[in-house]
Every structure is written in structure tokens, then in C-alpha cells.
Write a protein that holds these residues in place. Structure first.
Motif, PDB file in Angstrom:
ATOM      1  N   GLY A   1       0.822  -1.230  -0.129  1.00 21.12           N
ATOM      2  CA  GLY A   1       0.088  -0.029  -0.118  1.00 21.12           C
ATOM      3  C   GLY A   1       0.833   1.341   0.082  1.00 21.12           C
ATOM      4  O   GLY A   1       0.355   2.248  -0.734  1.00 21.12           O
ATOM      5  N   GLY A   2       1.798   1.425   0.729  1.00 26.60           N
ATOM      6  CA  GLY A   2       2.704   2.560   0.960  1.00 26.60           C
ATOM      7  C   GLY A   2       3.471   2.937  -0.469  1.00 26.60           C
ATOM      8  O   GLY A   2       3.661   4.085  -1.014  1.00 26.60           O
ATOM      9  N   THR A   3       3.703   1.858  -1.330  1.00 31.45           N
ATOM     10  CA  THR A   3       4.402   1.823  -2.536  1.00 31.45           C
ATOM     11  C   THR A   3       3.485   2.326  -3.538  1.00 31.45           C
ATOM     12  O   THR A   3       3.566   3.461  -4.424  1.00 31.45           O
ATOM     13  N   ARG A   4       2.195   1.819  -3.373  1.00 31.26           N
ATOM     14  CA  ARG A   4       1.012   2.380  -4.421  1.00 31.26           C
ATOM     15  C   ARG A   4       0.765   3.751  -4.148  1.00 31.26           C
ATOM     16  O   ARG A   4       0.556   4.626  -4.946  1.00 31.26           O
ATOM     17  N   ASN A   5       0.768   4.244  -2.905  1.00 37.31           N
ATOM     18  CA  ASN A   5       0.330   5.851  -2.523  1.00 37.31           C
ATOM     19  C   ASN A   5       1.584   6.394  -3.110  1.00 37.31           C
ATOM     20  O   ASN A   5       1.310   7.575  -3.556  1.00 37.31           O
ATOM     21  N   LEU A   6       2.783   6.188  -2.815  1.00 39.92           N
ATOM     22  CA  LEU A   6       4.074   6.790  -3.446  1.00 39.92           C
ATOM     23  C   LEU A   6       3.697   7.251  -5.020  1.00 39.92           C
ATOM     24  O   LEU A   6       3.946   8.121  -5.341  1.00 39.92           O
ATOM     25  N   ILE A   7       3.541   6.189  -5.627  1.00 40.58           N
ATOM     26  CA  ILE A   7       3.335   6.111  -7.043  1.00 40.58           C
ATOM     27  C   ILE A   7       2.026   7.169  -7.287  1.00 40.58           C
ATOM     28  O   ILE A   7       2.270   8.112  -8.220  1.00 40.58           O
ATOM     29  N   LYS A   8       1.001   6.978  -6.762  1.00 41.72           N
ATOM     30  CA  LYS A   8       0.003   7.655  -7.051  1.00 41.72           C
ATOM     31  C   LYS A   8      -0.146   9.189  -6.627  1.00 41.72           C
ATOM     32  O   LYS A   8      -0.551  10.105  -7.323  1.00 41.72           O
ATOM     33  N   LYS A   9       0.796   9.574  -5.608  1.00 39.41           N
ATOM     34  CA  LYS A   9       0.745  10.666  -4.958  1.00 39.41           C
ATOM     35  C   LYS A   9       1.992  11.556  -5.792  1.00 39.41           C
ATOM     36  O   LYS A   9       1.960  12.797  -6.002  1.00 39.41           O
ATOM     37  N   GLU A  10       3.107  10.881  -5.668  1.00 39.49           N
ATOM     38  CA  GLU A  10       4.410  11.577  -6.172  1.00 39.49           C
ATOM     39  C   GLU A  10       4.380  11.606  -7.571  1.00 39.49           C
ATOM     40  O   GLU A  10       5.328  12.444  -8.305  1.00 39.49           O
ATOM     41  N   PHE A  11       4.417  10.511  -8.426  1.00 39.72           N
ATOM     42  CA  PHE A  11       4.952  10.272  -9.553  1.00 39.72           C
ATOM     43  C   PHE A  11       4.659  11.317 -10.725  1.00 39.72           C
ATOM     44  O   PHE A  11       5.409  11.938 -11.574  1.00 39.72           O
ATOM     45  N   SER A  12       3.327  12.001 -10.751  1.00 37.03           N
ATOM     46  CA  SER A  12       2.994  12.946 -11.603  1.00 37.03           C
ATOM     47  C   SER A  12       3.789  14.307 -11.507  1.00 37.03           C
ATOM     48  O   SER A  12       3.986  15.021 -12.615  1.00 37.03           O
ATOM     49  N   ASN A  13       4.015  14.595 -10.119  1.00 40.82           N
ATOM     50  CA  ASN A  13       5.274  15.861  -9.831  1.00 40.82           C
ATOM     51  C   ASN A  13       6.409  15.701 -10.498  1.00 40.82           C
ATOM     52  O   ASN A  13       6.927  16.623 -10.885  1.00 40.82           O
ATOM     53  N   TYR A  14       6.647  14.322 -11.053  1.00 40.00           N
ATOM     54  CA  TYR A  14       7.942  14.309 -11.439  1.00 40.00           C
ATOM     55  C   TYR A  14       7.743  13.859 -13.110  1.00 40.00           C
ATOM     56  O   TYR A  14       8.765  13.323 -13.868  1.00 40.00           O
ATOM     57  N   ASN A  15       6.523  13.895 -13.628  1.00 38.70           N
ATOM     58  CA  ASN A  15       6.255  13.736 -14.930  1.00 38.70           C
ATOM     59  C   ASN A  15       6.673  12.059 -15.170  1.00 38.70           C
ATOM     60  O   ASN A  15       7.402  11.885 -16.572  1.00 38.70           O
ATOM     61  N   ILE A  16       6.535  11.044 -14.170  1.00 39.76           N
ATOM     62  CA  ILE A  16       6.784   9.851 -14.334  1.00 39.76           C
ATOM     63  C   ILE A  16       5.188   9.309 -14.626  1.00 39.76           C
ATOM     64  O   ILE A  16       4.561   9.249 -13.753  1.00 39.76           O
ATOM     65  N   SER A  17       5.262   8.385 -15.573  1.00 35.27           N
ATOM     66  CA  SER A  17       3.857   7.704 -15.836  1.00 35.27           C
ATOM     67  C   SER A  17       3.974   6.171 -15.545  1.00 35.27           C
ATOM     68  O   SER A  17       5.131   5.748 -15.314  1.00 35.27           O
ATOM     69  N   TYR A  18       2.959   5.525 -15.334  1.00 39.99           N
ATOM     70  CA  TYR A  18       3.014   4.082 -14.894  1.00 39.99           C
ATOM     71  C   TYR A  18       1.857   3.271 -15.109  1.00 39.99           C
ATOM     72  O   TYR A  18       0.745   3.869 -15.488  1.00 39.99           O
ATOM     73  N   SER A  19       1.909   1.981 -15.332  1.00 39.91           N
ATOM     74  CA  SER A  19       0.749   1.032 -15.538  1.00 39.91           C
ATOM     75  C   SER A  19       0.762  -0.021 -14.503  1.00 39.91           C
ATOM     76  O   SER A  19       1.637  -0.224 -13.992  1.00 39.91           O
ATOM     77  N   PHE A  20      -0.455  -0.520 -14.321  1.00 44.96           N
ATOM     78  CA  PHE A  20      -0.557  -1.668 -13.461  1.00 44.96           C
ATOM     79  C   PHE A  20      -0.991  -2.821 -14.415  1.00 44.96           C
ATOM     80  O   PHE A  20      -1.955  -2.834 -14.815  1.00 44.96           O
ATOM     81  N   ALA A  21      -0.120  -3.794 -14.208  1.00 46.08           N
ATOM     82  CA  ALA A  21      -0.304  -5.009 -14.973  1.00 46.08           C
ATOM     83  C   ALA A  21      -1.855  -5.511 -14.207  1.00 46.08           C
ATOM     84  O   ALA A  21      -2.081  -5.645 -13.212  1.00 46.08           O
ATOM     85  N   ALA A  22      -2.582  -5.947 -15.291  1.00 50.13           N
ATOM     86  CA  ALA A  22      -3.871  -6.523 -14.851  1.00 50.13           C
ATOM     87  C   ALA A  22      -3.811  -7.666 -14.135  1.00 50.13           C
ATOM     88  O   ALA A  22      -4.727  -8.094 -13.491  1.00 50.13           O
ATOM     89  N   GLY A  23      -2.966  -8.481 -14.342  1.00 50.40           N
ATOM     90  CA  GLY A  23      -2.599  -9.857 -13.623  1.00 50.40           C
ATOM     91  C   GLY A  23      -1.106  -9.990 -13.328  1.00 50.40           C
ATOM     92  O   GLY A  23      -0.554  -9.254 -13.541  1.00 50.40           O
ATOM     93  N   SER A  24      -0.903 -11.317 -12.852  1.00 50.86           N
ATOM     94  CA  SER A  24       0.415 -11.589 -12.487  1.00 50.86           C
ATOM     95  C   SER A  24       1.228 -12.520 -13.930  1.00 50.86           C
ATOM     96  O   SER A  24       2.375 -12.853 -13.712  1.00 50.86           O
ATOM     97  N   SER A  25       0.299 -12.723 -14.944  1.00 49.26           N
ATOM     98  CA  SER A  25       1.035 -13.421 -16.035  1.00 49.26           C
ATOM     99  C   SER A  25       2.052 -12.623 -16.918  1.00 49.26           C
ATOM    100  O   SER A  25       1.986 -11.191 -16.802  1.00 49.26           O
ATOM    101  N   VAL A  26       2.865 -13.154 -17.640  1.00 48.41           N
ATOM    102  CA  VAL A  26       3.881 -12.321 -18.385  1.00 48.41           C
ATOM    103  C   VAL A  26       3.168 -11.626 -19.510  1.00 48.41           C
ATOM    104  O   VAL A  26       3.383 -10.490 -19.845  1.00 48.41           O
ATOM    105  N   ASP A  27       2.048 -12.049 -19.950  1.00 54.21           N
ATOM    106  CA  ASP A  27       1.388 -11.440 -20.948  1.00 54.21           C
ATOM    107  C   ASP A  27       0.746 -10.111 -20.372  1.00 54.21           C
ATOM    108  O   ASP A  27       0.713  -9.138 -21.214  1.00 54.21           O
TER     109      ASP A  27
END
Ligand SMILES: *Cc1c(COP(=O)(O)O)cnc(C)c1O
Length: 384
Positions: free
Chosen positions: A101-127
Motif C-alpha cells: 500500500g505504501g508503494t502504491r500511495n507513493l506512485i499515485k501521489k508523487e509520480f505525476s509531480n516528476y512527470n513519471i507515468s506508470y501502468s498496473f499489470a492486470a494480472g500476474s502473467s507475463v502477458d
């Protein structure tokens, strides 16, 4: 990598010598001011190079089978420093969905301030991960086993995918501990631990660690000096002391968790048990391939006839606390703690029901633990 076996490394590696008194254990150096000799040799706590910090880094690098390690004042300092040092403005990174949860909050709260974008994989498979890779993607960040459903991500498959796309990989290895899982052997570049958990193991230290090759560590180190998530000397000393018993603690926790999982899977008041060591666990085969022990963490879904808050009150040995991985067994309610900030819909989507309880197995007698849970289940049925 040291030629010694893990038990010996945990005990003896990185011990700080005591040349004057010849004490058997590391002395503790509390100094924050050291004599200036050379511009290349400035000793200072924030530079992670004081005697106790350096000894600890050597020990932790050796137990994960990595070239180098850095230690921090918290697991989140290790996460933040590793990520920010490996990302620049305009970069993109792919995250596993079930991260801390702390890592998720870091990404959601801070990354846009640094112009860093992200995606969450829908599941745990390689695809699922592959589908998220873009031109500007720089790395993949995973966690396995995950919190609280103990899902498993295939480390070798993810590292192969990353290598063929020229990406770095990071894993939060906290839940497994270095005794049960060494991701570098499966091709993962950067391994992160909240040492507040298994490495510390006594619920009395806040610390973090990162283990990687020289190249990656150099990069993280440059940011670490600026970001300043420094570990205190006392915590460094205490952590070195704690790691001496890491193998025997974790093996006992593995054993208790597996016994509890088997016991609870047959219990009439438990509808589901999540533990990667159970054949019934959906990722058991992957876990078997990449883990040497299945860990001390398990989650259970108690019957809807049982009042969760009453259940926590009726536990006599197992403590209802926020953290995990200590030598004392603990229980936690994801709905009200780690996953409280999620909406009911998000929790349902992740499979975190209102009757899900996360357990962290300690090293008490297994018979006492079983009867503690059994009694709490029997005495916590809703009044009708
Ligand atoms: C606790 C935890 C963290 C954060 O560590 P702190 O020491 O609390 O900063 C990160 N990842 C996982 C999986 C954790 O359990």
C-alpha cells in the motif's frame, strides 16, 4: 558471492572488528563526525559508510547473493530511492497490481509531480506485463508473494521479458525474506526489503535494504545521498544482531505457517486459506520453482457467521497489530488497515473480502497457535 553457507554468512559476515578489546560482537560506533583525510573518503551516516552501516551492507549483500547492498531508515526509503534513481522525467514504469500500500500511495501521489507515468499489470502473467510495455518504459516492478493474498509472480519469466525489452527489474522481496527466495538468481536486477519485517524480526527496528550489482547500486547511491533516508547507527547495529538468527527464525515461521494453513484448510469455520505452500494455492507450482520455503505469511477467509472484530478480541496469544514478520504471531484485518484507503469496489475487485484475515506466523508452539485460533473462531459467532 561468499562461499559460505547462509547460516554462517548471517552470523559472521560483515562483523565490525573490535581490535582494542577483542569483543566477540560488533562494537557500535555512534559518531556522526569522522576525521577528514581525503575528499574521496568522507565518512558520514547519510553516505551509508560508517563502520556499522558498512558491515551491515556486506552482510545483507551476501545473504541475497548480490554484489552490493545499501541500507536505509525504512523500507519505504529503500523503495523510493531505488525507484527515483532509476527514473527520469518522461519515463514510464510497469507495476504489479498487488503491491504494498505504501508503494502504491507513493506512485499515485508523487509520480505525476516528476512527470513519471506508470501502468498496473492486470494480472500476474507475463502477458499482463507485456501488454503494458511502451516505448518510454524503463522498468518493471514486482512483489512476490503479494500482500495479503500471497499471489506469486514468476520471477524468471518477468526478468526474461524485461531483458528482451532492455528494461530493469525490481522486486520487493519483503514477504519471502532472503531465506526463502533469492531473486537475483532468477535474473531480477534490484532486490528491496523492508528490514522492519523479517530481517529485523523482533518488531523493534525500522529499516530498509536494497541489493543489486555494482552498476545499479552506484546509481541508487547517488540518489541516496540526496534523498537522505538514513538508518541510525543503533538500528544498524540491532539489525546486524537480528540477522544472526534469521535462518532459524524464518524456518520455524515457515513450518508454523504451513501447519496452520493445513489445519485451517480443514476447519469448518474457515472458507478459504491463501498460502503458497498449499497444493490448492493457484500459484503453487510457480512458488515451488522459485522459493525454497513458503514463508510465514498466510491469509484466511473466515466464515460469514463469524464477527471479525470479535474474532480479533478473542485471540489470546496472537496479537492484532499492524505489522508482520516478528517472532510473535500477529493477525491483521486488511479491510481496516493496509487496504482501508481502497473503495469497497476496489477491495472486491482485488479479492479482499470483509472476512479476510492476514496471519503472520511467529515461533510459538504450533499447538498453542492452533488452539488460539480455534477458540477465537468458536467464540466469535454473530449473535442471531
Ligand atoms: C512494510 C513493508 C514495506 C515498507 O516498509 P517500512 O519499513 O514500513 O517503510 C514495503 N513493502 C512491504 C511488502 C512491506 O511489508
Amino acid at each position: 558471492m561468499s562461499q559460505h553457507k547462509i547460516e554462517t554468512i548471517c552470523l559472521h559476515h560483515g562483523t565490525v572488528e573490535d581490535p582494542i578489546h577483542k569483543g566477540a560482537i560488533s562494537p557500535i560506533y555512534m559518531s556522526t563526525a569522522y576525521q577528514f583525510n581525503d575528499v574521496k573518503e568522507k565518512k558520514y551516516p547519510r553516505y551509508i559508510n560508517t563502520p556499522n552501516q558498512e558491515g551491515l551492507c556486506k552482510k545483507i549483500a551476501a545473504i541475497e547473493g548480490g554484489e552490493h547492498a545499501l541500507v536505509f531508515g525504512s523500507g519505504m526509503a529503500a523503495v523510493t530511492t531505488s525507484l527515483l534513481s532509476h527514473l527520469n522525467s518522461g519515463d514510464h514504469v510497469v507495476f504489479y497490481n498487488d503491491i504494498y500500500g505504501g508503494t502504491r500511495n507513493l506512485i499515485k501521489k508523487e509520480f505525476s509531480n516528476y512527470n513519471i507515468s506508470y501502468s498496473f499489470a492486470a494480472g500476474s502473467s507475463v502477458d499482463d506485463f507485456k501488454a503494458c510495455i511502451k516505448k518510454k518504459t524503463k522498468g518493471i516492478y514486482i512483489e512476490s508473494p503479494s500482500n495479503p493474498l500471497l499471489k506469486i509472480v514468476d520471477m524468471k519469466a518477468i526478468s526474461d521479458l524485461a531483458k528482451s525489452n532492455n528494461l530493469w527489474t525490481m522486486i520487493d522481496n519483503t514477504f519471502a525474506s532472503p531465506i526463502n527466495q533469492n531473486p537475483i538468481a532468477f535474473g531480477i536486477d534490484i532486490v528491496i526489503h523492508s528490514a522492519t519485517k523479517y530481517l529485523g524480526g523482533h518488531s523493534d527496528i525500522s529499516a530498509g535494504a536494497v541489493i543489486a550489482s555494482r552498476n545499479h547500486i552506484d546509481r541508487i547511491y547517488e540518489s541516496a545521498k540526496n534523498l537522505g533516508g538514513t538508518i541510525s547507527e543503533f538500528s544498524a547495529w540491532l539489525l546486524e544482531r537480528s540477522i544472526k538468527t534469521l535462518p532459524i527464525r524464518v524456518r520455524e515461521q515457515n513450518k508454523n505457517a504451513l501447519e496452520l494453513a493445513n489445519f485451517l484448510e480443514k476447519h469448518s469455520q474457515v472458507s478459504k486459506v491463501f498460502y503458497p505452500g498449499l497444493v490448492s494455492h493457484e500459484d503453487h507450482e510457480i512458488a515451488k520453482n522459485q522459493m525454497s520455503g513458503y514463508g510465514g505469511m498466510l491469509s484466511i477467509e473466515i466464515s460469514s457467521k463469524i464477527d471479525p472484530s470479535l474474532f480479533f478480541k478473542n485471540l489470546k496469544i496472537i496479537k492484532p497489530v499492524m505489522s508482520l514478520a516478528g517472532v510473535e504471531s500477529t493477525a491483521n484485518y486488511p479491510k481496516l488497515t493496509s487496504h482501508f484507503s481502497l473503495t469497497q469496489e476496489e477491495r472486491d475487485h482485488q479479492g479482499i473480502s470483509d472476512h479476510l484475515i492476514r496471519l503472520s506466523a511467529g515461533i510459538e508452539s504450533i499447538e498453542d497457535l492452533k488452539s488460539d485460533i480455534d477458540n477465537a473462531l468458536k467464540t466469535s459467532v454473530y449473535e442471531s
